[in-house]
Write a protein that holds these residues in place. Sequence first.
Motif, PDB file in Angstrom:
ATOM      1  N   GLY A 133     -17.643 -37.230 -12.659  1.00  0.00           N
ATOM      2  CA  GLY A 133     -16.734 -37.712 -11.635  1.00  0.00           C
ATOM      3  C   GLY A 133     -17.473 -38.118 -10.383  1.00  0.00           C
ATOM      4  N   VAL A 140     -12.574 -37.995  -8.378  1.00  0.00           N
ATOM      5  CA  VAL A 140     -11.923 -38.645  -9.522  1.00  0.00           C
ATOM      6  C   VAL A 140     -12.834 -38.432 -10.724  1.00  0.00           C
ATOM      7  CG1 VAL A 140     -13.014 -40.860  -9.025  1.00  0.00           C
ATOM      8  CG2 VAL A 140     -10.967 -40.778 -10.445  1.00  0.00           C
ATOM      9  N   TRP A 176     -17.816 -47.282 -16.266  1.00  0.00           N
ATOM     10  CA  TRP A 176     -16.942 -46.370 -15.505  1.00  0.00           C
ATOM     11  C   TRP A 176     -17.572 -46.036 -14.149  1.00  0.00           C
ATOM     12  CZ3 TRP A 176     -17.166 -41.669 -13.131  1.00  0.00           C
ATOM     13  CH2 TRP A 176     -15.937 -41.137 -12.725  1.00  0.00           C
ATOM     14  N   ALA A 193     -15.921 -46.861 -10.593  1.00  0.00           N
ATOM     15  CA  ALA A 193     -15.587 -45.742  -9.712  1.00  0.00           C
ATOM     16  C   ALA A 193     -16.257 -45.923  -8.354  1.00  0.00           C
ATOM     17  CB  ALA A 193     -16.011 -44.421 -10.348  1.00  0.00           C
ATOM     18  N   GLU A 220     -14.582 -48.806  -6.436  1.00  0.00           N
ATOM     19  CA  GLU A 220     -13.264 -48.366  -5.975  1.00  0.00           C
ATOM     20  C   GLU A 220     -13.402 -47.501  -4.722  1.00  0.00           C
ATOM     21  OE1 GLU A 220      -9.493 -45.867  -7.756  1.00  0.00           O
ATOM     22  OE2 GLU A 220     -11.131 -46.461  -9.089  1.00  0.00           O
ATOM     23  N   THR A 221     -14.247 -46.488  -4.838  1.00  0.00           N
ATOM     24  CA  THR A 221     -14.365 -45.569  -3.713  1.00  0.00           C
ATOM     25  C   THR A 221     -14.851 -46.304  -2.478  1.00  0.00           C
ATOM     26  OG1 THR A 221     -16.595 -45.033  -4.439  1.00  0.00           O
ATOM     27  CG2 THR A 221     -14.826 -43.561  -5.152  1.00  0.00           C
TER      28      THR A 221
END
Lengths: 385, 385
Positions: free
Chosen positions: B336, B346, B365, B369, B372-373
Amino acid sequence: MKWTWVLVVVLLSFGGLSLGKESLDFPEYDGKDRVHDLNGKNYKSVMKKYDVMVVYYHDHPGSSRVAQKQFEIEEMALELAAQVLDEFEDEDIGVGLIDAKHDKAVAKKLGLDESDSIFIFTDDEVIEYDGELAADTLVDFIYDVIEDPVEIIDNNRELKGFENVEEDIKLVGYFKSHKSEHFEAFADAAEEFHPHIKFFATFSAKVAKALDMKLNEVDFYEPFMDDPVVIPGKPYSEDELVKFIEANDRPTLRKLQPHNMYEIWEDDVGGEHIIAFAEEADPDGFEFLEILKQVAEDNTDNPDLSIVWIDPDDFPLLLPHWEKTFDIDLSHPQIGVVDADDADSVWMDMDDGEDLPSVDELEDWIEDALIETTEVRSKGASRLF
Amino acid sequence: MKWTWVLVVVLLSFGGLSLGKESLDFPEYDGKDRVHDLNGKNYKSVMKKYDVMVVYYHDHPGSSRVAQKQFEIEEMALELAAQVLDEFEDEDIGVGLIDAKHDKAVAKKLGLDESDSIFIFTDDEVIEYDGELAADTLVDFIYDVIEDPVEIIDNNRELKGFENVEEDIKLVGYFKSHKSEHFEAFADAAEEFHPHIKFFATFSAKVAKALDMKLNEVDFYEPFMDDPVVIPGKPYSEDELVKFIEANDRPTLRKLQPHNMYEIWEDDVGGEHIIAFAEEADPDGFEFLEILKQVAEDNTDNPDLSIVWIDPDDFPLLLPHWEKTFDIDLSHPQIGVVDADDADSVWMDMDDGEDLPSVDELEDWIEDALIETTEVRSKGASRLF
């Protein structure tokens, strides 16, 4: 320790928590009593409350300051363990004490005869823990206890994971499916030894082929041995597997670890241990360990040979104590024969690890040392050398 | 715990010690004060007494109960460490405290600017320890500190030992001899990073050939990478080596360990950590770790990628805390993105480890991620998701 402090500051200034800063914050005992004193009146109701019960069946603490302090420290370790396990959500895990003087009857009812051990009660098994009485080591062991006794190997990457397990006795079986009666017998045998001995199974023909295994075959691996022993007489009943494992549960080379240290120390061979100190992370130590493994492989059929390997990195707080007790320098590999009772010992001269022995030299030394010690004993000498 | 008890019994009955039974007896704090409170008056004379001085430069404890208790626990850990080190015969090792409020001047004189860290003073170096404030972890680190900064690889068995070191950044150099000026530059550079980074050297043409190294070449290995980077421009000055290492000291995949946990946690990338939980001793975990290593090798040139691997076995007491904080099940591998500050996170959906991602899936992924963050951040959102 930074985060801990930052946390404290946060607590003081905002009275709130910062999860981020708390992420790496080790738990400290919060002072709440969670460990149950089990007695004839309460033990049934208390134990019913939990999925798993951890019971320290302890001798009655002596009245001396030493004994009292000792017991307090043990209780604190158990309280911290109980606190951590309390937060653990998968299972309800309780911790309790049984005093061997006041509540022997309760222990009897629970089937505990040997005091001064920790026993872990699960649905269908009672598992003895005979390692360091420290919260982290005990809690880690309990995590293993509640895991499935049999790990399934699905593919070649997991097979590499299986091969990577070398410090414990391990078995692997190849079966048609979960529903196979032979797998069930294997799984039942696993429960008898879990988590001390590791059990693996595969239902994949590909994995079995890589392991060169036939259907319903179970292979037995000593620690640090590349080649397994095929357990004869497949398919096996649970009893046959249990009997074979019990007949082979003292490896030629075994690693002393915090979770099994007392168990191994008690399992001496004729009152003695062959102890080898080697730091795996150090080239000298690694080299010596390679030699040890070779000696073990060459002598795996010798029932009188069981070398206890200790990696000093696993016991930093004991290192100076061992250097004094055995009068050796642990910055280099060492091997010696230690009297399990009075710790008299003799150590091989390895010239500060500059000049490590060959496999043959090491085998000869071990042989001589063992003969010598046996002779001295037979002469009835009270000390070894 | 058996031996501990037997020891107590022996003490009570004969008032004497049994070395054998004491062999595995963990030291407990004996109550004697060994940790020095360093101040302007005493620090010079105290530090002169020791070969190695361990100094905890701590913030002044707050007046709250939490802060007071916290500091007591830290002091106890240091007292136990001091007691064990007191028994250690190779070097005289002292432990001291400097209060950041009362004795900032002393810290300044010693060149310490950052408080809330432990600093280890040797003859010619000051080494920062930013790990768990536990006696065993700290003591083990100090053993590493007093070891020679450069390990010599003499033969192929020791070479296997070198290859076995994969969790730390390591360098290896090939030099003509101990007397070579280039080896001296290498050894001087080693002192700057020892023991956080491992330095090896060989004077053997045979070992160098196996490593495919030219004379005076130094190779740099990231953790978990099989292939090294040859440091360009040999032969090197100490400065050149130091500069290269400092420019490459954040690995693509690094393992969180008790002795470096806070150091790593503080070294976040854009306020975030990619955290991967994988239990190496478990086939699932091992498999996931293999995938992680592949991702790291494929992306070793990406400066923004640094995955922190945590093996839950190393932190049993933190496991339930992490499962709660991150709302994940750590009996299976997890990966995560965690906000280093508020621990918002996440996690990748891996279907209880039944269905591990491929290398490509994992790379995609991670990329998504991170993007996105970053976007959420740039929108000035206070929380991640």
